[in-house]
Structure formats: C-alpha cells, structure tokens
Design an enzyme around this catalytic site. Structure first.
Site, PDB file in Angstrom:
ATOM      1  CD  GLN A  97     -27.116 -29.874 -38.940  1.00 52.57           C
ATOM      2  OE1 GLN A  97     -27.741 -30.086 -37.914  1.00 52.57           O
ATOM      3  NE2 GLN A  97     -26.973 -30.783 -39.877  1.00 52.57           N
ATOM      4  CG  HIS A  98     -29.993 -27.076 -42.951  1.00 53.89           C
ATOM      5  ND1 HIS A  98     -30.010 -28.431 -43.167  1.00 53.89           N
ATOM      6  CD2 HIS A  98     -30.668 -26.873 -41.784  1.00 53.89           C
ATOM      7  CE1 HIS A  98     -30.668 -29.027 -42.185  1.00 53.89           C
ATOM      8  NE2 HIS A  98     -31.059 -28.102 -41.321  1.00 53.89           N
ATOM      9  CG  ASP A 265     -26.438 -26.051 -35.388  1.00 50.23           C
ATOM     10  OD1 ASP A 265     -26.929 -27.107 -35.855  1.00 50.23           O
ATOM     11  OD2 ASP A 265     -26.977 -24.939 -35.543  1.00 50.23           O
TER      12      ASP A 265
END
Length: 497
Positions: A97-98, A265
């Site tokens: 992520q991110h 995830d």
C-alpha cells in the site's frame, strides 16, 4: 530438457486456434498476485476447493523508491514461473500500500515510486496536520497522515520537485497500476491500448491508505489532494469488491482472464485468512501490522490506529510498525546465528530477558509516530548482557511494539477473541512462545502460506462467480494466554509511546 520442450510445444498448441478449439472443459482456475516490497508472488488455485495448483515468484529491487517498471517485469516473470494464465479464468492483484505512482498525460511514470517505507515525507505529514488539524483529518479520512501515506508523498513532491509535481496527470497506487497494465494500458508507444488514464481502477481497501479517501462514503477528498499536490489529477475509479474491471489483454494471455479490482496487501491477507469479527491478525514481515475486520469504522485522532477499509465492504483498523522481521535479522547477524539458532538462544533466557529491553526503532517508527527515532538497548549490566538475553529482548521488543497497537485497537472498541499470527517471522518457535507472554489473547499460527496472494485469488473467484468462496485454512499451532505484563510495562517506560 525434453520435458521443457514438450511443455513449450503444448503451450504453443494452446495458443493456437486448434488448441483453443480442443479445450472443451471450462477453466476452473483462478490466480492471485502479491506484489510486495521484496517480490512478486503468483498463486493459481482451483475455483471450487481453493487447492493450490501451482505458483511462481520473482524478486523486486531493494530501496524505498523504485521504478514501477521493475514491478511489471517481475509480475510477467512470476506469471511465467507459475505456468502462465492460458488456463486461468480470473486474476486479481494485491500489492503493497501507499506507494506513489505518479503518471504524466502520456502514461509515463513521472519519477520512481516513493514507497510506504520512504520516510522523507515526515515533515510533509506534519505540515498537513498543521494545516488541517488531526481532529479534522481523522473524521474525514479515518486516519491522521504519517510519512508512509500517499498524501504526504504528494506534498513532498510539490515542495521538493515542483517540476515533476506539475507533470502529474494521474495518481495511482501499485496495485492499480499493475491491473491497468494487465488490461493493456500503459505508456504511449509501449503498450497495446495506450495511456487512457480514465481506465485506472482501484478498490476502497487500497484507497483508504492514501490519506485522501473517506471509506464511509467511498469518495475522494479533493480538497486534501489539491492541498497536497497543488492541483487535482485523475484518480482511479473505486470498484465494488466483487466487480470485474476488465480482462487481461490478449498480448499477455490468449485466454484473457477476467480481472478483479484488486486490494491492498493487508486487506488481501484478511481475505486469504477468511478473517471475521473477533479475529486480530498480526503479520510479521518487513513491517509489522496488526489489524481486524470490523463492521464499524474507526477515527483515531491520535494517529495510532489508521481507519482503513477491508476488501469485502467492511473496515480494517490497523496499526503498523516499521520494524518487525528486520529486528530479528539484525540481531541474528550481530550474534552470528541463524533464525533457528536465534530461537534456541531466546528460549534459554527468562521472561523479561533479565531486565534487558530493546526498543527496536532501527528504521524510525510509525507506531508511535517517531520517523527519526533510532533503536536503543536498555538495562545492560554484566549479568543481563548475554547472547541469550539479547536474542529474547529482540523478540520481546518487536512484539511489544505490536502489542502497543493491540492495546490501541482495544481502546477504540475493537475487542478480539484470538490472534492469527502470520508472516515469515511467525514461523520462528521463539516468536510464537514469546507472543503468549506479550499478548492477552490466545495465539493461533496458520499453516504457512501466501495469504496476500491467496486473498487476491479469493477476490478473483468472487468476481468470476459473484459469490465469495469459503476456502479452508490449516492451523499449525495453538497457544493459550501466558501473559507477563511486566515485560510490556518495562517496554512502555522506554519506548516513547
């Protein structure tokens, strides 16, 4: 070599018109992808039973910023390593992520993607909090931004690379971009369908980690995006959990499997584990994560708990530590031992490591939010400074950091009935046994598996059939509570939490 040759001939036969004509039986396989920080893994499972049929993997480069082309190359390699997709009916991609994947109008990546573990945007997070206030941001997005969030990376880009920021026409996350590429879209001149940025699609679980998405209304907060980047780029459409967003392009697979919307995830892992209310999942990978599936959203203005979304339509409050398995790797290297030998040493030490306390902020920390912090070792005396105590202190320190997150979840009303301990470090016997002294819940260790990729496969099956499958998972070990609260008390006195 003969077997390889026969396989290649069979593959060519399947790709031919004759081969497709003779494949009379319906395809009953689905694929799940885990594009993590370290590697790309692909699992291919039976649609009905969830039985693992085959798998593949490929490495990613190290670093906190990465050219996404490496992810794409690794995905194609992992698919090939798993035997291809020509007998697969559906696929879904879960990913770290991110990460900021900034695209220009021609579909080119503006700069290497800034990953979740890149902390250069720590000041940008503080600037955004100063501008809007934590008590306003938490209700708007479920979270208070920290350096790992996408919104802080946009602000860093605006303030430090204004020419690059001005080129940004669309912002994607790693799984969004990979799904877009699988469908045939990409940079002008080097993709089958070209740079149609309006075809970017994400899901609410990944969008919730950006810092500019409201998972209750399932809408982006445009004011926050503009405040971060300076203008409003194209943002991926939010798909439903069971939605088919397209097909794999024929240049990648002649079978053109259905593509599901994908996930972040941790949400993928929750799907793969079949996590339900009452389950607290603790994952020990590069980072440590502690999360739960809930029917109600959380809004923690302290920033300890991030109010993310899951991949099924519910919520996924989560706490993250930047230091998990790397703590054990660092200690094992310092002691010159393997992971198994580290476990043997740790289990010879008493609970509490004779007062030796490791606060393992080797790479800064996110929970608590101390991006510039360093690790520290306390309570050293001639008696306590032994190899055994250091081994155990490293495990206790890692798990105490995660227990801080568990306590914060409980303070938000998220009460668990058991802990599911997963990830590479969870297979260490000492980690399992020490966990029972730190956490105040029974601990279960599922059979080792690729749960993020498995969750993506669940999502692929869900999109294909319209029903979420209920695949069983095995439990390798169960432990009752044996809490020693003095260990956590000693840790909190020193950890700055």
């Amino acid at each position: 070599m003969r077997l390889l040759g026969l396989f290649k001939l069979y593959e060519l036969f399947l790709r031919s018109g004759w081969g497709l004509a003779f494949k009379l039986e319906p395809m009953n396989l689905v694929a799940g992808v885990d594009s993590s920080t370290q590697s790309c893994k692909v699992v291919i499972r039976e649609l009905e039973s969830g039985r693992l049929v085959r798998s593949g993997s490929a490495k990613h480069p190290d670093g906190t910023e990465v050219d996404p082309q490496f992810w794409w190359d690794a995905l194609l390699s992992a698919i090939a390593d798993a035997g291809g997709l020509d007998d697969v009916a559906a696929i879904s991609v879960a990913a770290q992520q991110h990460g900021l994947v900034a695209l220009d109008a021609e579909g080119n990546v503006v700069r290497p993607a800034l990953l979740w573990n890149d902390t250069r945007s720590a000041q940008s997070a503080l600037d955004l909090i100063s501008q809007f206030g934590a008590t306003e941001l938490a209700p708007r997005t479920g979270s208070v931004p920290v350096a790992s969030f996408t919104i802080t990376k946009l602000r860093w880009l605006r303030d430090n690379e204004p020419q690059n920021a001005a080129r940004v026409a669309a912002v994607a996350l790693p799984h969004d971009w990979l799904s877009w590429r699988l469908r045939g879209f990409g940079p002008a001149g080097s993709s089958a369908l070209g740079p149609d940025l309006t075809q970017l699609v994400t899901d609410r679980s990944d969008a919730a980690g950006t810092g500019y998405f409201n998972s209750e209304t399932n809408t982006y907060d445009h004011e926050l995006v503009i405040a971060a980047l300076g203008h409003l780029p194209i943002l991926p459409r939010i798909a439903h959990p069971d939605e088919k967003i397209g097909q794999v392009h024929s240049s990648i697979s002649v079978a053109q499997p259905v593509i599901a919307c994908g996930a972040g995830d941790n949400a993928g892992a929750a799907l793969g584990l079949g996590a339900k209310a009452g389950d607290i999942v603790i994952s020990l990978g590069t980072s440590g994560t502690i999360f739960a599936v809930t029917e109600q959203s959380t809004k923690d203005a302290s920033g300890t708990i991030a109010g993310f979304a899951d991949a099924s339509g519910h919520y996924l409050p989560i706490a993250v530590t930047l230091n998990a398995a790397r703590v054990l790797a660092t200690t094992a290297a310092l002691l010159g031992v393997s992971f198994d030998e580290l476990a043997e040493l740790a289990l010879k030490a008493p609970i509490g490591s004779d007062g030796l306390v490791l606060v393992p902020y080797f790479e800064g920390e996110r929970t608590p939010n101390l991006p510039d912090a360093k690790a520290s070792l306390h309570g050293m005396s001639i008696a306590s400074t032994t190899r055994e105590n250091l081994a155990r202190a490293s495990i206790e320190g890692m798990l105490c950091g995660l227990n801080h997150g568990l306590q914060a979840l409980a303070a938000m009303g998220v009460i668990g009935s058991r802990i599911l301990l997963i990830g590479g470090a969870a297979q260490n016997l000492a980690v399992q046994k020490v966990a029972t002294t730190i956490f105040e819940l029974p601990v279960e260790v599922p059979t080792p598996g690729e749960y993020v990729a498995d969750g993506a496969a669940v999502q692929a099956a869900w999109a294909l059939t319209g029903s979420r499958p209920e695949w069983s998972i095995g439990i390798a070990a169960k432990y009752e509570v044996a809490t020693a609260p003095e260990v956590m008390r000693a840790y909190l006195e020193l950890a700055g939490a």
